[in-house]
Design a protein around this motif. Sequence first.
Motif, PDB file in Angstrom:
ATOM      1  N   GLY A  53      11.872  46.502  -5.771  1.00 28.63           N
ATOM      2  CA  GLY A  53      12.520  45.386  -6.473  1.00 28.63           C
ATOM      3  C   GLY A  53      13.709  44.841  -5.711  1.00 28.63           C
ATOM      4  N   ILE A  54      14.541  45.734  -5.173  1.00 30.75           N
ATOM      5  CA  ILE A  54      15.717  45.320  -4.399  1.00 30.75           C
ATOM      6  C   ILE A  54      15.282  44.573  -3.140  1.00 30.75           C
ATOM      7  N   LYS A  55      14.286  45.136  -2.463  1.00 25.07           N
ATOM      8  CA  LYS A  55      13.791  44.521  -1.229  1.00 25.07           C
ATOM      9  C   LYS A  55      13.212  43.138  -1.494  1.00 25.07           C
ATOM     10  N   LYS A  56      12.497  42.992  -2.619  1.00 22.53           N
ATOM     11  CA  LYS A  56      11.876  41.703  -2.944  1.00 22.53           C
ATOM     12  C   LYS A  56      12.930  40.628  -3.199  1.00 22.53           C
ATOM     13  N   ILE A  57      13.952  40.953  -3.996  1.00 18.22           N
ATOM     14  CA  ILE A  57      15.000  39.968  -4.280  1.00 18.22           C
ATOM     15  C   ILE A  57      15.777  39.645  -3.015  1.00 18.22           C
ATOM     16  N   ASP A  58      16.069  40.659  -2.218  1.00 16.48           N
ATOM     17  CA  ASP A  58      16.802  40.461  -0.965  1.00 16.48           C
ATOM     18  C   ASP A  58      16.044  39.519  -0.042  1.00 16.48           C
ATOM     19  N   SER A  59      14.721  39.619  -0.047  1.00 21.64           N
ATOM     20  CA  SER A  59      13.882  38.754   0.783  1.00 21.64           C
ATOM     21  C   SER A  59      13.765  37.360   0.174  1.00 21.64           C
ATOM     22  N   ASP A  60      13.570  37.298  -1.143  1.00 19.98           N
ATOM     23  CA  ASP A  60      13.346  36.012  -1.816  1.00 19.98           C
ATOM     24  C   ASP A  60      14.544  35.073  -1.734  1.00 19.98           C
ATOM     25  N   ILE A  61      15.765  35.625  -1.825  1.00 19.66           N
ATOM     26  CA  ILE A  61      16.941  34.739  -1.864  1.00 19.66           C
ATOM     27  C   ILE A  61      17.181  34.028  -0.538  1.00 19.66           C
ATOM     28  N   LYS A  62      16.523  34.463   0.527  1.00 11.81           N
ATOM     29  CA  LYS A  62      16.671  33.790   1.807  1.00 11.81           C
ATOM     30  C   LYS A  62      15.984  32.425   1.802  1.00 11.81           C
ATOM     31  N   LEU A  63      14.961  32.283   0.969  1.00 11.64           N
ATOM     32  CA  LEU A  63      14.214  31.029   0.901  1.00 11.64           C
ATOM     33  C   LEU A  63      14.310  30.354  -0.463  1.00 11.64           C
ATOM     34  N   ASP A  64      14.473  31.157  -1.511  1.00 13.40           N
ATOM     35  CA  ASP A  64      14.497  30.627  -2.874  1.00 13.40           C
ATOM     36  C   ASP A  64      15.951  30.363  -3.279  1.00 13.40           C
ATOM     37  N   PHE A  65      16.385  29.128  -3.092  1.00 10.61           N
ATOM     38  CA  PHE A  65      17.782  28.811  -3.360  1.00 10.61           C
ATOM     39  C   PHE A  65      18.064  28.735  -4.853  1.00 10.61           C
ATOM     40  N   ALA A  66      17.041  28.505  -5.646  1.00  9.84           N
ATOM     41  CA  ALA A  66      17.223  28.511  -7.098  1.00  9.84           C
ATOM     42  C   ALA A  66      17.594  29.923  -7.548  1.00  9.84           C
ATOM     43  N   LEU A  67      16.896  30.911  -6.990  1.00 11.79           N
ATOM     44  CA  LEU A  67      17.184  32.309  -7.323  1.00 11.79           C
ATOM     45  C   LEU A  67      18.579  32.687  -6.842  1.00 11.79           C
ATOM     46  N   ARG A  68      18.938  32.218  -5.639  1.00 12.53           N
ATOM     47  CA  ARG A  68      20.277  32.506  -5.112  1.00 12.53           C
ATOM     48  C   ARG A  68      21.342  31.927  -6.033  1.00 12.53           C
ATOM     49  N   ASP A  69      21.110  30.698  -6.520  1.00 11.05           N
ATOM     50  CA  ASP A  69      22.064  30.061  -7.434  1.00 11.05           C
ATOM     51  C   ASP A  69      22.185  30.847  -8.736  1.00 11.05           C
ATOM     52  N   GLN A  70      21.053  31.362  -9.222  1.00 16.64           N
ATOM     53  CA  GLN A  70      21.063  32.152 -10.454  1.00 16.64           C
ATOM     54  C   GLN A  70      21.923  33.396 -10.307  1.00 16.64           C
ATOM     55  N   ILE A  71      21.754  34.091  -9.192  1.00 18.53           N
ATOM     56  CA  ILE A  71      22.516  35.323  -8.965  1.00 18.53           C
ATOM     57  C   ILE A  71      24.005  35.011  -8.828  1.00 18.53           C
ATOM     58  N   GLU A  72      24.330  33.915  -8.156  1.00 16.60           N
ATOM     59  CA  GLU A  72      25.738  33.529  -8.024  1.00 16.60           C
ATOM     60  C   GLU A  72      26.346  33.189  -9.380  1.00 16.60           C
ATOM     61  N   GLU A  73      25.550  32.539 -10.237  1.00 14.93           N
ATOM     62  CA  GLU A  73      26.048  32.182 -11.573  1.00 14.93           C
ATOM     63  C   GLU A  73      26.277  33.438 -12.410  1.00 14.93           C
ATOM     64  N   ILE A  74      25.387  34.414 -12.276  1.00 15.68           N
ATOM     65  CA  ILE A  74      25.561  35.684 -12.995  1.00 15.68           C
ATOM     66  C   ILE A  74      26.834  36.371 -12.523  1.00 15.68           C
ATOM     67  N   LYS A  75      27.090  36.329 -11.213  1.00  8.93           N
ATOM     68  CA  LYS A  75      28.313  36.939 -10.668  1.00  8.93           C
ATOM     69  C   LYS A  75      29.554  36.257 -11.235  1.00  8.93           C
ATOM     70  N   GLU A  76      29.503  34.933 -11.334  1.00  8.20           N
ATOM     71  CA  GLU A  76      30.645  34.199 -11.874  1.00  8.20           C
ATOM     72  C   GLU A  76      30.916  34.621 -13.312  1.00  8.20           C
ATOM     73  N   ARG A  77      29.857  34.786 -14.084  1.00 11.77           N
ATOM     74  CA  ARG A  77      30.018  35.218 -15.476  1.00 11.77           C
ATOM     75  C   ARG A  77      30.510  36.675 -15.543  1.00 11.77           C
ATOM     76  N   LEU A  78      30.102  37.443 -14.562  1.00 11.71           N
ATOM     77  CA  LEU A  78      30.440  38.862 -14.524  1.00 11.71           C
ATOM     78  C   LEU A  78      31.915  39.076 -14.190  1.00 11.71           C
ATOM     79  N   TYR A  79      32.408  38.310 -13.212  1.00 13.94           N
ATOM     80  CA  TYR A  79      33.763  38.503 -12.727  1.00 13.94           C
ATOM     81  C   TYR A  79      34.739  37.438 -13.213  1.00 13.94           C
ATOM     82  N   GLY A  80      34.207  36.428 -13.893  1.00  8.72           N
ATOM     83  CA  GLY A  80      35.055  35.319 -14.325  1.00  8.72           C
ATOM     84  C   GLY A  80      35.982  35.692 -15.487  1.00  8.72           C
TER      85      GLY A  80
END
Length: 453
Positions: free
Chosen positions: A426-453
């Motif tokens: 699972g970790i390897k798949k997400i790590d690979s996917d975010i290199k091309l899937d910018f929607a997924l990258r944006d989702q993870i960044e938004e979760i981080k903002e909610r997490l640390y905001g």
Amino acid sequence: MYDVWKNVLAEIEQKITPANFSTWFHGTSLVSADNGKVVVGVKNSFFVKQLRSRYFNDIKAALENNGVEVKTIDFEVVMTNKPKTKPREITYGDVKMHSIIEEKREKIKEASGHDSGLNSKYTLANFVVGSNNDLAVSAARNIIEKPGKSYNPFFLYGGSGLGKTHLIQAIGNEILKNNPKAKILYTPIAHFYSDFVDAVRNNKGKDFHKKFQKLDVLIIDDIQLIVGKEKSQEELFNVFNDLYQLNKQIIIASDRLPSQIKTMDERLASRLTWGGAFDLQLPKFEDKCAILKSRAEFSGIDIEDEAIEYIAENINTNIRDLESELSKISLLADVRGMTPLELIRSGAVNVRKPTKLHTVSARNIVDKVAKYYQLSVKEMCGKSRVAHIKTARQVAMFMLSKELGMSTTKIADEVGVKDHTTVMHGIKKIDSDIKLDFALRDQIEEIKERLYG
């Protein structure tokens, strides 16, 4: 030994890409070769791992082909005993030459009535090549040699701060250096849009279109910002077709692939990647060290290798943040009369963000991920194989690993997975996917903002 090593380098250069050769073999030397024990000199400690892991066999074979007995190969940092690095002093000759160059630029501009929009500070000479961008740079070199003949259009994409603007403008500047009469235009898409609106408002739409028809090279930056601008997309589509039919070079930069840009015209999106899409990825440790070393030398910053490695280990965002941290540490060290390494060791500067580790728990992450994907924790951590639930579970695994450094066994317990190998996948798949899937990258960044905001 110099002649032997020169021959070795010539042989290796034929086997690997120009970008990789320039990055990892420039400045190397053959220190000794006694009784089969070969010692190769390198510029910095972070080059050792890269040469040993990626090019050991190439080096060994080339040495043997040149009559050198090889039992072992060691890599050694060669101290050049240079005085403290300082910016090169500008001489009167430099000033005069710069004036001549600028005068020529102005004459060309006046004669052609054309302003390229390029910034002359962006060149290939000061663009650091690494494993994160070597393919894109190799394509760029081909374009510079034969504009419009290969990789046309050239579509470059990647996250913010990875060097897209630098590379596409460097291509334009190199083409202009080879052919001062070339008509090149660099324009951010926002300028294209505003100029087009002004032209339409003033009934000069035809003049606007003709301006682009005269170009040899069109470079457009930040094309993802064309979202929702239908008329501008239509005009760009027509400009693209005209230039492409005339074999004129088209270069486009974006933070994501055309297929991931919402509301982009499908015909335009398809055409933009006809010549292939090349991405700039986050630099790896060795790449970051090389970038920092290059920037330090260019700026006249005297900084120890250990300090560079410290910054590289702790900045995992982008090149812009790397350079910012380098400047901050250098300035603070200068103010306090310390070396950068002494400053770091004193605890006066801390690149890490330890507050994240203290304020966020594994349960916080699991809860935030589940809530973001509109799931209950029980649903997300259950056995469902439904695609969106599985993705949410893998995102949670990825964030537990990256944010808290948890082991796969502990992560398995947190997300209700029995087998830790499932977590690894699972970790390897997400790590690979975010290199091309910018929607997924944006989702993870938004979760981080909610997490640390």
